[in-house]
Design an enzyme around this catalytic site. Structure first.
Site, PDB file in Angstrom:
ATOM      1  N   GLU A 137       0.857  -1.190   0.000  1.00 44.33           N
ATOM      2  CA  GLU A 137       0.000   0.000   0.000  1.00 44.33           C
ATOM      3  C   GLU A 137       0.885   1.230   0.000  1.00 44.33           C
ATOM      4  OE1 GLU A 137      -3.107   0.087   2.984  1.00 44.33           O
ATOM      5  OE2 GLU A 137      -2.881   2.261   3.219  1.00 44.33           O
TER       6      GLU A 137
ATOM      7  N   GLU B 268      -2.253  11.323   3.655  1.00 49.06           N
ATOM      8  CA  GLU B 268      -3.251  11.069   4.700  1.00 49.06           C
ATOM      9  C   GLU B 268      -3.255  12.274   5.639  1.00 49.06           C
ATOM     10  OE1 GLU B 268      -3.909   6.661   5.993  1.00 49.06           O
ATOM     11  OE2 GLU B 268      -1.746   7.023   5.957  1.00 49.06           O
TER      12      GLU B 268
END
Length: 546
Positions: free
Chosen positions: A434, A439
Protein backbone atom coordinates in the site's frame (compact mmCIF):
# COMPACT_ATOMS: atom_id res chain seq x y z
CA UNK A 1 46.60 10.81 -77.60
CA UNK A 2 44.87 9.27 -74.55
CA UNK A 3 41.41 10.02 -75.94
CA UNK A 4 42.29 8.32 -79.23
CA UNK A 5 43.41 5.17 -77.40
CA UNK A 6 40.07 5.07 -75.49
CA UNK A 7 38.21 5.56 -78.76
CA UNK A 8 39.92 2.59 -80.41
CA UNK A 9 39.42 0.41 -77.36
CA UNK A 10 35.71 1.32 -77.37
CA UNK A 11 35.36 0.41 -81.04
CA UNK A 12 37.09 -2.92 -80.41
CA UNK A 13 34.70 -3.73 -77.57
CA UNK A 14 31.70 -2.97 -79.78
CA UNK A 15 33.01 -5.37 -82.47
CA UNK A 16 33.65 -8.09 -79.89
CA UNK A 17 30.15 -7.73 -78.47
CA UNK A 18 28.56 -7.74 -81.92
CA UNK A 19 30.57 -10.83 -82.87
CA UNK A 20 29.55 -12.59 -79.67
CA UNK A 21 25.87 -11.85 -80.26
CA UNK A 22 26.05 -13.70 -83.58
CA UNK A 23 27.36 -16.95 -82.11
CA UNK A 24 25.10 -20.01 -82.22
CA UNK A 25 25.66 -20.81 -78.52
CA UNK A 26 24.23 -17.48 -77.28
CA UNK A 27 22.95 -17.56 -73.67
CA UNK A 28 19.43 -16.07 -73.58
CA UNK A 29 17.05 -15.22 -70.78
CA UNK A 30 14.25 -16.59 -72.87
CA UNK A 31 11.01 -15.00 -73.92
CA UNK A 32 10.05 -11.91 -71.96
CA UNK A 33 6.44 -12.17 -70.84
CA UNK A 34 4.23 -11.43 -67.88
CA UNK A 35 3.32 -14.27 -65.49
CA UNK A 36 -0.13 -15.77 -65.97
CA UNK A 37 -2.60 -17.96 -64.07
CA UNK A 38 -1.80 -16.29 -60.75
CA UNK A 39 -3.54 -18.16 -57.94
CA UNK A 40 -3.39 -17.48 -54.22
CA UNK A 41 -4.21 -20.12 -51.60
CA UNK A 42 -5.22 -18.73 -48.21
CA UNK A 43 -4.88 -20.70 -44.98
CA UNK A 44 -6.38 -19.05 -41.90
CA UNK A 45 -4.86 -20.69 -38.85
CA UNK A 46 -7.46 -22.71 -36.95
CA UNK A 47 -10.23 -22.20 -39.50
CA UNK A 48 -12.82 -24.97 -39.76
CA UNK A 49 -16.55 -25.34 -40.25
CA UNK A 50 -17.28 -24.03 -36.76
CA UNK A 51 -14.63 -21.30 -36.89
CA UNK A 52 -14.54 -20.01 -40.47
CA UNK A 53 -12.48 -16.94 -39.53
CA UNK A 54 -9.81 -18.82 -37.60
CA UNK A 55 -8.90 -19.56 -34.01
CA UNK A 56 -8.56 -15.90 -33.02
CA UNK A 57 -4.77 -15.77 -33.36
CA UNK A 58 -5.01 -13.63 -36.52
CA UNK A 59 -2.38 -15.71 -38.32
CA UNK A 60 -2.90 -16.25 -42.07
CA UNK A 61 -0.60 -18.00 -44.54
CA UNK A 62 -0.74 -17.00 -48.22
CA UNK A 63 0.74 -19.18 -50.98
CA UNK A 64 0.98 -17.72 -54.48
CA UNK A 65 1.69 -19.61 -57.72
CA UNK A 66 1.79 -18.37 -61.31
CA UNK A 67 3.13 -19.56 -64.65
CA UNK A 68 6.41 -17.90 -65.70
CA UNK A 69 6.90 -16.19 -62.31
CA UNK A 70 10.42 -15.86 -60.97
CA UNK A 71 9.49 -14.30 -57.61
CA UNK A 72 6.56 -12.83 -55.69
CA UNK A 73 5.77 -9.78 -53.57
CA UNK A 74 2.92 -8.85 -51.23
CA UNK A 75 1.41 -5.41 -50.64
CA UNK A 76 -0.58 -4.83 -47.47
CA UNK A 77 -1.36 -1.66 -45.54
CA UNK A 78 0.95 0.35 -47.78
CA UNK A 79 3.99 -1.89 -47.25
CA UNK A 80 5.51 -3.94 -50.09
CA UNK A 81 7.36 -7.06 -48.99
CA UNK A 82 9.27 -9.63 -51.04
CA UNK A 83 8.29 -13.29 -50.79
CA UNK A 84 10.52 -15.08 -53.32
CA UNK A 85 8.89 -18.50 -52.91
CA UNK A 86 5.36 -17.10 -52.98
CA UNK A 87 4.62 -17.85 -49.32
CA UNK A 88 3.84 -15.05 -46.89
CA UNK A 89 2.54 -15.19 -43.32
CA UNK A 90 0.63 -12.24 -41.90
CA UNK A 91 -0.29 -11.85 -38.24
CA UNK A 92 -3.27 -9.51 -38.16
CA UNK A 93 -3.68 -7.73 -34.84
CA UNK A 94 -6.88 -5.68 -34.90
CA UNK A 95 -9.19 -7.20 -32.30
CA UNK A 96 -12.47 -8.43 -33.79
CA UNK A 97 -13.48 -9.86 -37.15
CA UNK A 98 -12.41 -7.74 -40.11
CA UNK A 99 -11.87 -8.08 -43.86
CA UNK A 100 -8.41 -7.23 -45.18
CA UNK A 101 -7.27 -6.58 -48.77
CA UNK A 102 -3.91 -8.08 -49.70
CA UNK A 103 -2.34 -7.53 -53.12
CA UNK A 104 -0.17 -10.35 -54.48
CA UNK A 105 2.34 -9.63 -57.26
CA UNK A 106 3.96 -12.27 -59.46
CA UNK A 107 7.22 -10.98 -60.95
CA UNK A 108 8.36 -12.28 -64.33
CA UNK A 109 11.34 -11.70 -66.60
CA UNK A 110 12.17 -8.31 -68.04
CA UNK A 111 10.40 -6.47 -65.25
CA UNK A 112 6.92 -7.63 -66.25
CA UNK A 113 4.50 -8.58 -63.49
CA UNK A 114 0.94 -9.68 -62.83
CA UNK A 115 -1.04 -8.89 -59.71
CA UNK A 116 -4.28 -9.71 -58.01
CA UNK A 117 -5.96 -8.50 -54.83
CA UNK A 118 -7.50 -11.04 -52.48
CA UNK A 119 -9.70 -10.52 -49.47
CA UNK A 120 -9.46 -12.42 -46.23
CA UNK A 121 -11.80 -12.21 -43.25
CA UNK A 122 -10.01 -12.90 -39.98
CA UNK A 123 -10.95 -13.12 -36.32
CA UNK A 124 -8.55 -11.72 -33.72
CA UNK A 125 -9.39 -12.34 -30.08
CA UNK A 126 -6.10 -11.35 -28.53
CA UNK A 127 -5.62 -8.00 -26.82
CA UNK A 128 -2.02 -7.26 -25.81
CA UNK A 129 -1.33 -6.56 -22.13
CA UNK A 130 -1.65 -2.85 -21.46
CA UNK A 131 1.53 -3.14 -19.36
CA UNK A 132 3.45 -4.27 -22.43
CA UNK A 133 2.01 -1.56 -24.66
CA UNK A 134 2.81 1.11 -22.07
CA UNK A 135 6.33 -0.23 -21.70
CA UNK A 136 7.05 -0.37 -25.43
CA UNK A 137 5.75 3.15 -26.00
CA UNK A 138 7.44 4.63 -22.92
CA UNK A 139 10.87 5.32 -24.42
CA UNK A 140 13.20 4.36 -27.28
CA UNK A 141 14.57 0.83 -26.88
CA UNK A 142 18.11 -0.36 -27.57
CA UNK A 143 20.19 -3.51 -27.39
CA UNK A 144 21.32 -3.78 -23.75
CA UNK A 145 24.98 -3.82 -24.73
CA UNK A 146 26.32 -3.50 -21.19
CA UNK A 147 24.82 -6.86 -20.18
CA UNK A 148 26.40 -10.25 -20.74
CA UNK A 149 24.19 -12.26 -23.06
CA UNK A 150 22.53 -9.34 -24.85
CA UNK A 151 22.82 -11.00 -28.29
CA UNK A 152 23.19 -14.62 -29.30
CA UNK A 153 22.17 -17.58 -31.41
CA UNK A 154 21.01 -21.11 -30.83
CA UNK A 155 19.12 -23.95 -32.49
CA UNK A 156 15.70 -23.33 -34.02
CA UNK A 157 13.17 -23.88 -31.27
CA UNK A 158 15.81 -23.80 -28.53
CA UNK A 159 14.84 -22.71 -25.03
CA UNK A 160 18.17 -21.29 -23.85
CA UNK A 161 19.27 -17.75 -24.65
CA UNK A 162 22.26 -17.96 -26.99
CA UNK A 163 22.78 -21.71 -26.56
CA UNK A 164 25.47 -21.70 -29.27
CA UNK A 165 26.80 -18.20 -28.61
CA UNK A 166 25.95 -15.39 -26.21
CA UNK A 167 27.82 -12.11 -26.62
CA UNK A 168 29.72 -10.76 -23.61
CA UNK A 169 29.07 -7.16 -22.60
CA UNK A 170 29.96 -4.69 -25.37
CA UNK A 171 31.31 -7.51 -27.54
CA UNK A 172 29.83 -6.03 -30.74
CA UNK A 173 30.92 -2.43 -30.24
CA UNK A 174 31.59 -0.55 -33.47
CA UNK A 175 29.72 -2.86 -35.87
CA UNK A 176 26.53 -0.81 -36.30
CA UNK A 177 24.32 -2.33 -33.57
CA UNK A 178 24.67 -0.45 -30.30
CA UNK A 179 23.87 3.01 -31.69
CA UNK A 180 20.49 1.87 -33.08
CA UNK A 181 17.27 2.98 -31.38
CA UNK A 182 13.86 1.35 -31.80
CA UNK A 183 10.83 3.56 -31.21
CA UNK A 184 7.40 1.93 -30.83
CA UNK A 185 5.07 4.86 -31.35
CA UNK A 186 1.60 4.81 -29.80
CA UNK A 187 -0.01 5.18 -33.24
CA UNK A 188 1.42 1.81 -34.32
CA UNK A 189 4.35 3.15 -36.34
CA UNK A 190 7.85 1.83 -35.77
CA UNK A 191 10.85 4.12 -36.18
CA UNK A 192 14.33 2.66 -36.50
CA UNK A 193 17.09 5.21 -35.86
CA UNK A 194 20.24 3.63 -37.31
CA UNK A 195 22.63 6.02 -35.55
CA UNK A 196 21.47 7.98 -32.53
CA UNK A 197 24.79 9.80 -32.18
CA UNK A 198 24.70 11.97 -35.29
CA UNK A 199 21.49 13.97 -34.85
CA UNK A 200 23.01 16.87 -32.94
CA UNK A 201 22.73 19.71 -33.82
CA UNK A 202 20.73 18.73 -36.92
CA UNK A 203 19.00 15.48 -37.79
CA UNK A 204 21.07 13.07 -39.87
CA UNK A 205 19.22 9.91 -41.00
CA UNK A 206 22.34 8.14 -42.23
CA UNK A 207 24.09 5.37 -40.34
CA UNK A 208 25.03 1.71 -40.45
CA UNK A 209 23.47 -1.57 -39.34
CA UNK A 210 24.62 -5.11 -38.60
CA UNK A 211 23.38 -8.30 -40.25
CA UNK A 212 23.79 -11.76 -41.71
CA UNK A 213 25.62 -12.29 -45.00
CA UNK A 214 23.37 -12.55 -48.08
CA UNK A 215 20.23 -11.91 -46.01
CA UNK A 216 21.22 -8.30 -45.35
CA UNK A 217 21.16 -7.68 -49.10
CA UNK A 218 17.36 -7.62 -48.78
CA UNK A 219 17.80 -4.11 -47.41
CA UNK A 220 19.14 -2.87 -50.76
CA UNK A 221 21.43 -0.40 -49.04
CA UNK A 222 23.85 1.88 -50.91
CA UNK A 223 26.93 -0.10 -49.87
CA UNK A 224 28.11 -3.53 -48.87
CA UNK A 225 29.56 -3.06 -45.38
CA UNK A 226 32.45 -5.10 -44.05
CA UNK A 227 32.35 -8.89 -43.98
CA UNK A 228 33.58 -10.62 -40.84
CA UNK A 229 32.94 -14.34 -41.12
CA UNK A 230 29.21 -14.71 -41.73
CA UNK A 231 28.51 -11.22 -40.35
CA UNK A 232 28.20 -8.01 -42.34
CA UNK A 233 29.29 -5.12 -40.15
CA UNK A 234 28.54 -1.41 -40.64
CA UNK A 235 26.24 -1.94 -43.61
CA UNK A 236 25.25 1.58 -44.77
CA UNK A 237 21.59 2.30 -44.18
CA UNK A 238 19.27 5.18 -43.23
CA UNK A 239 16.51 5.71 -40.69
CA UNK A 240 13.17 4.25 -41.75
CA UNK A 241 9.58 3.98 -40.57
CA UNK A 242 7.36 0.90 -40.56
CA UNK A 243 4.62 -0.47 -38.33
CA UNK A 244 4.51 -2.71 -35.27
CA UNK A 245 1.88 -4.90 -33.66
CA UNK A 246 1.58 -7.49 -30.92
CA UNK A 247 -0.08 -10.84 -31.51
CA UNK A 248 -0.11 -14.19 -29.73
CA UNK A 249 -0.07 -17.05 -32.28
CA UNK A 250 -0.26 -20.31 -30.39
CA UNK A 251 -0.44 -18.32 -27.16
CA UNK A 252 3.10 -16.92 -27.59
CA UNK A 253 3.26 -13.12 -27.24
CA UNK A 254 4.94 -11.89 -30.41
CA UNK A 255 6.19 -8.50 -31.61
CA UNK A 256 5.67 -8.09 -35.37
CA UNK A 257 7.42 -5.55 -37.60
CA UNK A 258 6.35 -4.73 -41.15
CA UNK A 259 8.51 -4.56 -44.25
CA UNK A 260 12.22 -4.92 -43.58
CA UNK A 261 11.77 -3.81 -39.95
CA UNK A 262 14.22 -5.51 -37.63
CA UNK A 263 15.95 -5.26 -34.28
CA UNK A 264 19.65 -5.60 -33.55
CA UNK A 265 20.91 -7.85 -36.34
CA UNK A 266 19.28 -8.31 -39.74
CA UNK A 267 18.25 -11.95 -40.22
CA UNK A 268 15.41 -11.69 -42.74
CA UNK A 269 12.75 -14.27 -41.90
CA UNK A 270 9.26 -13.19 -40.96
CA UNK A 271 10.35 -10.09 -38.97
CA UNK A 272 8.43 -11.36 -35.93
CA UNK A 273 10.02 -11.69 -32.51
CA UNK A 274 8.69 -13.90 -29.75
CA UNK A 275 8.82 -12.19 -26.37
CA UNK A 276 10.43 -15.15 -24.70
CA UNK A 277 9.18 -15.73 -21.17
CA UNK A 278 7.26 -12.45 -21.09
CA UNK A 279 5.17 -11.91 -17.94
CA UNK A 280 2.99 -8.78 -17.63
CA UNK A 281 3.85 -8.68 -13.93
CA UNK A 282 7.62 -8.80 -14.42
CA UNK A 283 9.51 -6.16 -12.46
CA UNK A 284 12.22 -5.68 -15.08
CA UNK A 285 11.73 -3.57 -18.19
CA UNK A 286 14.13 -5.72 -20.20
CA UNK A 287 12.56 -7.80 -22.96
CA UNK A 288 14.01 -11.02 -24.36
CA UNK A 289 13.32 -11.50 -28.07
CA UNK A 290 13.72 -14.64 -30.17
CA UNK A 291 13.36 -14.98 -33.95
CA UNK A 292 14.28 -17.54 -36.61
CA UNK A 293 16.41 -16.32 -39.52
CA UNK A 294 15.39 -16.42 -43.16
CA UNK A 295 17.57 -19.48 -43.78
CA UNK A 296 15.76 -21.40 -41.01
CA UNK A 297 19.27 -22.07 -39.72
CA UNK A 298 19.32 -20.48 -36.25
CA UNK A 299 17.19 -18.78 -33.65
CA UNK A 300 18.62 -15.37 -32.82
CA UNK A 301 18.23 -13.86 -29.36
CA UNK A 302 18.20 -10.20 -28.33
CA UNK A 303 17.97 -8.43 -24.98
CA UNK A 304 16.47 -4.96 -25.35
CA UNK A 305 15.82 -2.27 -22.78
CA UNK A 306 14.43 1.29 -22.69
CA UNK A 307 16.58 4.28 -21.88
CA UNK A 308 20.20 5.18 -22.46
CA UNK A 309 23.25 3.34 -21.06
CA UNK A 310 24.32 4.63 -17.69
CA UNK A 311 21.25 6.86 -17.45
CA UNK A 312 17.69 6.61 -16.27
CA UNK A 313 15.56 4.02 -17.94
CA UNK A 314 11.84 4.34 -18.62
CA UNK A 315 11.01 3.29 -15.05
CA UNK A 316 13.19 5.91 -13.39
CA UNK A 317 12.31 9.61 -13.00
CA UNK A 318 11.78 12.06 -14.49
CA UNK A 319 8.33 10.85 -15.48
CA UNK A 320 6.91 13.35 -17.97
CA UNK A 321 4.62 11.37 -20.30
CA UNK A 322 1.03 11.66 -19.06
CA UNK A 323 -0.67 8.27 -19.44
CA UNK A 324 -3.91 8.85 -17.51
CA UNK A 325 -5.82 11.71 -15.92
CA UNK A 326 -9.17 12.83 -14.60
CA UNK A 327 -9.67 16.60 -14.73
CA UNK A 328 -13.24 16.40 -13.34
CA UNK A 329 -14.54 18.77 -15.99
CA UNK A 330 -18.00 17.19 -16.45
CA UNK A 331 -20.61 17.83 -13.75
CA UNK A 332 -22.50 14.92 -12.25
CA UNK A 333 -21.36 11.51 -11.10
CA UNK A 334 -17.63 10.71 -11.42
CA UNK A 335 -16.58 9.28 -14.77
CA UNK A 336 -17.54 5.58 -14.73
CA UNK A 337 -14.68 4.82 -17.13
CA UNK A 338 -12.22 5.96 -14.47
CA UNK A 339 -13.84 5.18 -11.13
CA UNK A 340 -15.86 2.59 -9.31
CA UNK A 341 -16.82 2.44 -5.61
CA UNK A 342 -16.35 0.59 -2.39
CA UNK A 343 -19.75 0.54 -0.67
CA UNK A 344 -21.10 -0.24 2.77
CA UNK A 345 -19.42 -0.56 6.14
CA UNK A 346 -16.71 -3.05 5.19
CA UNK A 347 -15.47 -5.82 7.44
CA UNK A 348 -14.45 -4.45 10.84
CA UNK A 349 -14.92 -0.87 9.67
CA UNK A 350 -12.79 -1.29 6.53
CA UNK A 351 -10.10 -2.98 8.60
CA UNK A 352 -9.50 0.10 10.76
CA UNK A 353 -12.61 0.33 13.00
CA UNK A 354 -13.86 3.24 10.91
CA UNK A 355 -17.34 4.61 11.57
CA UNK A 356 -18.61 5.66 8.13
CA UNK A 357 -20.79 3.89 5.61
CA UNK A 358 -19.59 4.42 2.05
CA UNK A 359 -22.19 5.33 -0.58
CA UNK A 360 -22.33 6.51 -4.19
CA UNK A 361 -25.07 9.02 -3.36
CA UNK A 362 -24.60 12.54 -4.84
CA UNK A 363 -24.76 13.95 -1.30
CA UNK A 364 -21.47 12.13 -0.65
CA UNK A 365 -19.75 12.22 -4.04
CA UNK A 366 -20.29 14.51 -7.01
CA UNK A 367 -18.40 16.48 -9.65
CA UNK A 368 -19.28 20.19 -9.63
CA UNK A 369 -17.61 23.20 -11.22
CA UNK A 370 -14.51 21.28 -12.22
CA UNK A 371 -14.01 19.66 -8.81
CA UNK A 372 -14.57 16.19 -7.42
CA UNK A 373 -16.21 16.58 -4.01
CA UNK A 374 -16.22 13.75 -1.46
CA UNK A 375 -18.27 14.76 1.57
CA UNK A 376 -18.43 13.02 4.93
CA UNK A 377 -21.73 13.66 6.75
CA UNK A 378 -23.28 12.96 10.13
CA UNK A 379 -26.56 11.20 9.34
CA UNK A 380 -29.10 9.26 11.41
CA UNK A 381 -26.76 8.78 14.32
CA UNK A 382 -23.89 7.64 12.10
CA UNK A 383 -21.73 8.87 9.25
CA UNK A 384 -21.73 8.53 5.47
CA UNK A 385 -18.99 9.24 2.96
CA UNK A 386 -17.58 7.87 -0.29
CA UNK A 387 -14.57 5.88 -1.52
CA UNK A 388 -13.63 5.90 -5.23
CA UNK A 389 -11.15 3.51 -6.79
CA UNK A 390 -9.74 2.81 -10.25
CA UNK A 391 -9.60 -0.94 -9.60
CA UNK A 392 -10.29 -2.92 -12.77
CA UNK A 393 -10.27 0.29 -14.82
CA UNK A 394 -6.74 1.63 -14.50
CA UNK A 395 -3.61 0.39 -12.81
CA UNK A 396 0.09 0.84 -13.50
CA UNK A 397 3.62 0.08 -12.32
CA UNK A 398 6.01 2.97 -11.57
CA UNK A 399 5.46 6.60 -12.42
CA UNK A 400 4.46 9.92 -10.92
CA UNK A 401 1.03 10.63 -9.46
CA UNK A 402 0.00 14.25 -8.99
CA UNK A 403 -3.22 15.23 -7.18
CA UNK A 404 -4.31 18.81 -6.52
CA UNK A 405 -6.65 18.84 -3.54
CA UNK A 406 -8.10 20.76 -0.62
CA UNK A 407 -8.74 18.66 2.48
CA UNK A 408 -11.69 18.46 4.89
CA UNK A 409 -11.43 19.49 8.52
CA UNK A 410 -12.99 18.50 11.82
CA UNK A 411 -12.08 16.04 14.56
CA UNK A 412 -12.35 12.47 13.29
CA UNK A 413 -12.06 13.24 9.56
CA UNK A 414 -9.52 11.03 7.79
CA UNK A 415 -9.12 11.88 4.08
CA UNK A 416 -6.67 9.84 2.00
CA UNK A 417 -5.20 9.75 -1.50
CA UNK A 418 -3.56 6.36 -1.88
CA UNK A 419 -2.79 3.26 -3.94
CA UNK A 420 -3.25 -0.46 -3.33
CA UNK A 421 -1.56 -3.41 -5.02
CA UNK A 422 -3.82 -4.76 -7.76
CA UNK A 423 -3.23 -8.34 -6.62
CA UNK A 424 -4.56 -7.78 -3.10
CA UNK A 425 -7.60 -10.02 -3.66
CA UNK A 426 -5.34 -12.99 -4.47
CA UNK A 427 -2.47 -12.50 -2.03
CA UNK A 428 -4.09 -10.30 0.62
CA UNK A 429 -3.02 -7.20 2.51
CA UNK A 430 -0.29 -6.21 3.42
CA UNK A 431 1.38 -8.67 1.01
CA UNK A 432 0.10 -6.62 -1.93
CA UNK A 433 1.59 -3.39 -0.60
CA UNK A 434 0.00 0.00 0.00
CA UNK A 435 1.30 3.45 -0.96
CA UNK A 436 -0.38 6.35 0.90
CA UNK A 437 0.34 9.51 -1.07
CA UNK A 438 -1.51 11.72 1.40
CA UNK A 439 -3.25 11.07 4.70
CA UNK A 440 -4.59 13.73 7.03
CA UNK A 441 -6.58 13.59 10.26
CA UNK A 442 -8.63 16.44 11.61
CA UNK A 443 -7.35 15.73 15.10
CA UNK A 444 -3.85 16.75 13.86
CA UNK A 445 -4.98 19.56 11.61
CA UNK A 446 -1.56 20.92 10.76
CA UNK A 447 0.12 17.65 9.74
CA UNK A 448 0.04 15.68 6.49
CA UNK A 449 1.37 12.12 6.34
CA UNK A 450 2.63 9.68 3.73
CA UNK A 451 3.02 5.97 4.47
CA UNK A 452 4.05 2.61 3.03
CA UNK A 453 2.51 -0.65 4.21
CA UNK A 454 4.08 -4.04 3.43
CA UNK A 455 4.81 -7.31 5.26
CA UNK A 456 6.54 -6.53 8.53
CA UNK A 457 5.64 -2.85 8.26
CA UNK A 458 1.86 -2.51 8.20
CA UNK A 459 -0.89 -0.97 10.26
CA UNK A 460 0.66 0.93 13.13
CA UNK A 461 4.12 -0.20 12.05
CA UNK A 462 3.96 1.34 8.56
CA UNK A 463 6.88 3.41 7.30
CA UNK A 464 5.45 6.89 7.85
CA UNK A 465 6.61 10.48 7.68
CA UNK A 466 4.69 13.67 8.41
CA UNK A 467 5.14 17.30 7.51
CA UNK A 468 3.60 20.47 8.95
CA UNK A 469 1.29 22.49 6.72
CA UNK A 470 -1.28 24.67 8.41
CA UNK A 471 -3.64 25.59 5.57
CA UNK A 472 -4.47 22.26 3.93
CA UNK A 473 -8.20 22.75 4.49
CA UNK A 474 -8.23 26.35 3.21
CA UNK A 475 -5.93 26.10 0.17
CA UNK A 476 -5.35 23.66 -2.68
CA UNK A 477 -1.99 21.87 -2.62
CA UNK A 478 -0.36 19.38 -4.99
CA UNK A 479 0.26 16.00 -3.37
CA UNK A 480 2.68 13.87 -5.33
CA UNK A 481 4.46 10.51 -5.28
CA UNK A 482 7.36 9.55 -7.57
CA UNK A 483 7.61 5.75 -7.66
CA UNK A 484 10.45 3.83 -9.32
CA UNK A 485 12.22 0.47 -8.84
CA UNK A 486 14.87 2.20 -6.75
CA UNK A 487 12.96 4.83 -4.77
CA UNK A 488 9.56 6.13 -3.68
CA UNK A 489 9.40 9.80 -2.71
CA UNK A 490 6.52 11.97 -1.48
CA UNK A 491 6.13 15.73 -1.77
CA UNK A 492 3.76 18.64 -1.24
CA UNK A 493 3.93 21.45 -3.80
CA UNK A 494 7.22 20.04 -5.06
CA UNK A 495 8.89 19.88 -1.62
CA UNK A 496 9.98 16.30 -0.87
CA UNK A 497 9.41 15.32 2.78
CA UNK A 498 9.58 11.51 2.67
CA UNK A 499 11.92 9.23 0.71
CA UNK A 500 11.93 5.43 0.80
CA UNK A 501 14.37 3.00 -0.84
CA UNK A 502 12.58 0.42 -3.00
CA UNK A 503 14.01 -2.95 -4.04
CA UNK A 504 12.96 -6.11 -5.86
CA UNK A 505 12.08 -7.93 -2.61
CA UNK A 506 9.29 -5.48 -1.76
CA UNK A 507 5.75 -5.52 -3.18
CA UNK A 508 6.21 -2.10 -4.81
CA UNK A 509 7.16 -3.48 -8.22
CA UNK A 510 3.78 -4.54 -9.57
CA UNK A 511 0.57 -2.84 -10.65
CA UNK A 512 -1.29 -0.59 -8.22
CA UNK A 513 -4.64 1.20 -8.53
CA UNK A 514 -5.78 4.56 -7.15
CA UNK A 515 -8.14 5.24 -4.23
CA UNK A 516 -9.71 8.51 -3.02
CA UNK A 517 -11.77 8.57 0.17
CA UNK A 518 -12.76 10.35 3.37
CA UNK A 519 -13.07 8.07 6.39
CA UNK A 520 -14.41 8.94 9.83
CA UNK A 521 -12.80 7.91 13.10
CA UNK A 522 -11.03 4.58 13.25
CA UNK A 523 -7.57 3.63 14.42
CA UNK A 524 -5.91 6.63 12.78
CA UNK A 525 -8.77 9.11 12.47
CA UNK A 526 -9.39 9.03 16.19
CA UNK A 527 -12.24 10.54 18.16
CA UNK A 528 -15.00 12.16 16.12
CA UNK A 529 -16.05 15.63 17.23
CA UNK A 530 -19.60 15.30 18.68
CA UNK A 531 -20.53 18.52 16.91
CA UNK A 532 -19.38 17.32 13.47
CA UNK A 533 -21.95 17.80 10.69
CA UNK A 534 -20.11 17.58 7.35
CA UNK A 535 -16.84 18.37 5.61
CA UNK A 536 -15.58 17.92 2.04
CA UNK A 537 -12.39 16.93 0.27
CA UNK A 538 -12.19 18.77 -3.07
CA UNK A 539 -9.96 17.43 -5.85
CA UNK A 540 -9.08 19.52 -8.89
CA UNK A 541 -7.36 16.75 -10.84
CA UNK A 542 -5.58 13.40 -10.69
CA UNK A 543 -2.73 12.88 -13.20
CA UNK A 544 -0.42 9.94 -13.77
CA UNK A 545 2.88 10.17 -15.66
CA UNK A 546 5.43 7.62 -16.82
Amino acid sequence: MTMKIFKYIGMLLVLILWSSSCQDDDISIGEIKAPSNLNVAIDITGADADNPFGDGSGEVTFNAQADDAVSYSYLFNGTLEAAPSGQKVYNFSRTGTFIYDVTVIANGTGGLSTSTTVQVEVLVLYEPPIELVNLLTSAPFRIKSEANGHFGLGPVGGEVFGEFFAAPANDKAGVGMYDDRYIFNADGTFTHIVDNTNDDPTEDPSGTVFGRENLINELNGPGSGTQNGADIENYPYSDYIGSWSITAPGGVVTLNLTGIGFIGYYIGGNHSYELFGYDPQQASNDLVLRSTDGNNEFDWWFLITPGEPGGNDANEPPFENQIWADEFDTDGAPNASNWTYDLGTGQNGWGNNESQTYTDDPSNVIVENGLLKITARAENGGYTSSRLKSQGLFDFTYGRVEVRAKLPSGGGTWPAIWMLGSNFESIGWPNCGEIDIMEHVGNQQNTVFSSLHFPGNSGGDAVTEGTIDGDVSDTFHIYEVVWSPSEISFSIDGQVFHTFTNNAELPFNDDFFLILNVAMGGNFGGTIDPGFTSSTMEIDYVRVYQ
